[in-house]
Design an enzyme around this catalytic site. Sequence first.
Site, PDB file in Angstrom:
ATOM      1  N   ARG A 104      -5.041  -3.684  33.797  1.00 32.12           N
ATOM      2  CA  ARG A 104      -6.101  -3.086  34.625  1.00 32.12           C
ATOM      3  C   ARG A 104      -7.408  -3.099  33.842  1.00 32.12           C
ATOM      4  O   ARG A 104      -7.474  -2.665  32.702  1.00 32.12           O
ATOM      5  CB  ARG A 104      -5.720  -1.660  35.006  1.00 32.12           C
ATOM      6  CG  ARG A 104      -6.780  -0.936  35.834  1.00 32.12           C
ATOM      7  CD  ARG A 104      -6.368   0.489  36.095  1.00 32.12           C
ATOM      8  NE  ARG A 104      -5.183   0.538  36.938  1.00 32.12           N
ATOM      9  CZ  ARG A 104      -4.292   1.537  36.921  1.00 32.12           C
ATOM     10  NH1 ARG A 104      -4.441   2.535  36.069  1.00 32.12           N
ATOM     11  NH2 ARG A 104      -3.247   1.524  37.737  1.00 32.12           N
ATOM     12  N   ARG A 121      -3.718  14.689  32.459  1.00 30.91           N
ATOM     13  CA  ARG A 121      -3.333  13.698  33.469  1.00 30.91           C
ATOM     14  C   ARG A 121      -4.539  12.793  33.703  1.00 30.91           C
ATOM     15  O   ARG A 121      -5.600  12.964  33.120  1.00 30.91           O
ATOM     16  CB  ARG A 121      -2.923  14.413  34.767  1.00 30.91           C
ATOM     17  CG  ARG A 121      -2.107  13.576  35.759  1.00 30.91           C
ATOM     18  CD  ARG A 121      -0.671  13.357  35.328  1.00 30.91           C
ATOM     19  NE  ARG A 121       0.002  12.341  36.129  1.00 30.91           N
ATOM     20  CZ  ARG A 121       0.613  12.555  37.293  1.00 30.91           C
ATOM     21  NH1 ARG A 121       0.616  13.758  37.814  1.00 30.91           N
ATOM     22  NH2 ARG A 121       1.215  11.569  37.933  1.00 30.91           N
ATOM     23  N   LYS A 122      -4.414  11.839  34.613  1.00 32.14           N
ATOM     24  CA  LYS A 122      -5.534  10.944  34.911  1.00 32.14           C
ATOM     25  C   LYS A 122      -6.679  11.717  35.557  1.00 32.14           C
ATOM     26  O   LYS A 122      -6.492  12.820  36.086  1.00 32.14           O
ATOM     27  CB  LYS A 122      -5.085   9.804  35.816  1.00 32.14           C
ATOM     28  CG  LYS A 122      -4.694  10.206  37.229  1.00 32.14           C
ATOM     29  CD  LYS A 122      -4.296   8.979  38.026  1.00 32.14           C
ATOM     30  CE  LYS A 122      -3.942   9.353  39.469  1.00 32.14           C
ATOM     31  NZ  LYS A 122      -3.564   8.175  40.263  1.00 32.14           N
ATOM     32  N   GLY A 162       3.200   2.159  48.815  1.00 35.96           N
ATOM     33  CA  GLY A 162       4.624   1.924  48.662  1.00 35.96           C
ATOM     34  C   GLY A 162       5.448   3.135  48.306  1.00 35.96           C
ATOM     35  O   GLY A 162       6.676   3.087  48.372  1.00 35.96           O
ATOM     36  N   CYS A 176      -1.175   5.280  45.868  1.00 36.74           N
ATOM     37  CA  CYS A 176      -2.254   4.428  45.365  1.00 36.74           C
ATOM     38  C   CYS A 176      -3.027   3.781  46.511  1.00 36.74           C
ATOM     39  O   CYS A 176      -4.198   3.440  46.366  1.00 36.74           O
ATOM     40  CB  CYS A 176      -1.690   3.345  44.437  1.00 36.74           C
ATOM     41  SG  CYS A 176      -0.931   3.995  42.938  1.00 36.74           S
ATOM     42  N   GLY A 177      -2.372   3.609  47.645  1.00 36.59           N
ATOM     43  CA  GLY A 177      -3.047   3.055  48.820  1.00 36.59           C
ATOM     44  C   GLY A 177      -3.851   4.074  49.603  1.00 36.59           C
ATOM     45  O   GLY A 177      -4.456   3.734  50.620  1.00 36.59           O
TER      46      GLY A 177
END
Length: 602
Positions: free
Chosen positions: A148, A262-263, A520, A525-526
Amino acid sequence: MIAITVPTTKISFSINSAMSSFSVRCLAPPSSSNSLPFRPKTWLSATPAVAPVAAEVDTARLESRVEERNGYWVLKEEYRGGINPQEKVKLGKEPMKLFMEGGIEELAKMPFEEIDKAKITKDDIDVRLKWLGLFHRRKHHYGRFMMRLKLPNGVTTSEQTQYLASVIRKYGKDGCADVTTRQNWQIRGVVLPDVPEILKGLTEVGLTSLQSGMDNVRNPVGNPLAGIDPHEIVDTRPYTNLLSQFITANSLGNPNFTNLPRKWNVCVVGSHDLYEHPHINDLAYMPANKDGRFGFNLLVGGFFSPKRCAEAIPLDAWVSADDVIPVCKAVLEAYRDLGFRGNRQKTRMMWLIDELGIEVFRSEVEKRMPQKQLERASLEDLVKKQWERRDYLGVNPQKQEGLSYVGLHIPVGRVQADDMDELARLAYVYGTGELRLTVEQNIIIPNVNNSKLDDMLHEPLLTDKFSPEPSLLMKTLVACTGNQFCGQAIIETKARALKVTEEVERQVAMTRPVRMHWTGCPNTCGQVQVADIGFMGCMTRDENGKACEGVDIFLGGRIGSDSHLGDVYKKSVPCKNLVPIVVDILVKQFGAVPRNRVEGEN
């Protein structure tokens, strides 16, 4: 290979802290010359966009849980009880040492069989390499990695695009690239022995993958039309560039912010369209004037996770344009110092805000500001509340006379090496060698001279594959990686999203775009919760009781000034049964017209 020189400008800043004082080099705004060759109601809990209030916070709770040791930040001994497995991996070995102290060089020389024999090196490839932007696809692509990139504001060049194409081409059918929902590139098929050379190549073309995964700050998102939009409020590129360079210490590695709980996501809003989706970011800068000064009101805490989604809430704070970096630093430090590190599903920043209450959290940010002060929010918000979000696909005039930008539809964001080379060529021949990526997984080529538009629109790549004028359902279709490559994904997404949409389009005619997102798994993430119609992968059973891939359907997500998260509409729908259900939704709720009726009327 086209030789392209990218101009840079030096932007200096200094933060009154012993930890951070340095200068960074950021990409300058591109020249226009050709010198550059839910709130869901069932399984998902969501926080409404109102400020949480804590009755009282014990002062001991406001003591920092981390400390600096030998240049890295680590969890203090007294706070290591009950931490999650990822925190234990960080304690076992500092992930940034793989980059900052050359650990990747030795790791890349080791056979995979040897790596898997020892826990420390196995954790390196499965966890710690994410700090370098490398994600091992152990489940579906053993021995291969997704890489990424950092691409602030989604701005890239022909040269950079060609380099990435050269990387994935060598991996054959395993190599491809995706435009992501955070406005950047992910490339696939990478093998570990190649990583040191790839990292060197990224540096040579002005790219980095550093600090783009795990407990780090993700790619700073900005207006994809920055600097070229006749209606923009502010050019977001200088700010997103500065944020990215600050977070990574000018791509050298910044351990001050690599051990977050975390992110963490950040965006800078530049237009009334809110292309940046500020309500789903941990920190969002919203343009606002105050007492004749330009700056930003701040939103904090927006996030998605499998068990909870929350919209960003006002921090009741305004910062001048000069304080964009200091306030980012202060928010990150508050989160780093105080954030919970137990249950991984309760470690995003909004959980800390919930625990402390917004005023206490704000005070923690304030005391970490250089002057120990933080102004209250401004009432002079520059983002118009009543604004119809514009479509950036197709040919659109820029504010620069005689120039246009051309938005291209990239079906579910997937591109191959030859596609990337051709996109790079088109950007160079017709524009200024620049491309813009969007959070909807599409690409914009700016700075096209109007005299070249006709020739550009007749290029085979645009007529056959990446259309500037896709159908109403295709143009806003988004899909995550899916289980083709991602081990966490439950279902295949990209090919299925295209197939279902094509079948639906054969049955109904649309009168307006409808945003359909596929993800998914519950990690979303979508971003299905912001879609008009969202599909989240799950396993279910068909009419015969046989296990099959399915989806939970979400409805009603909104983006723009009246943004809110969608609700669960129907659960556990077998994918093979989706088309008639989607057709029914589109007809009843989005004004679609059945094709047979259209044909009969003609």
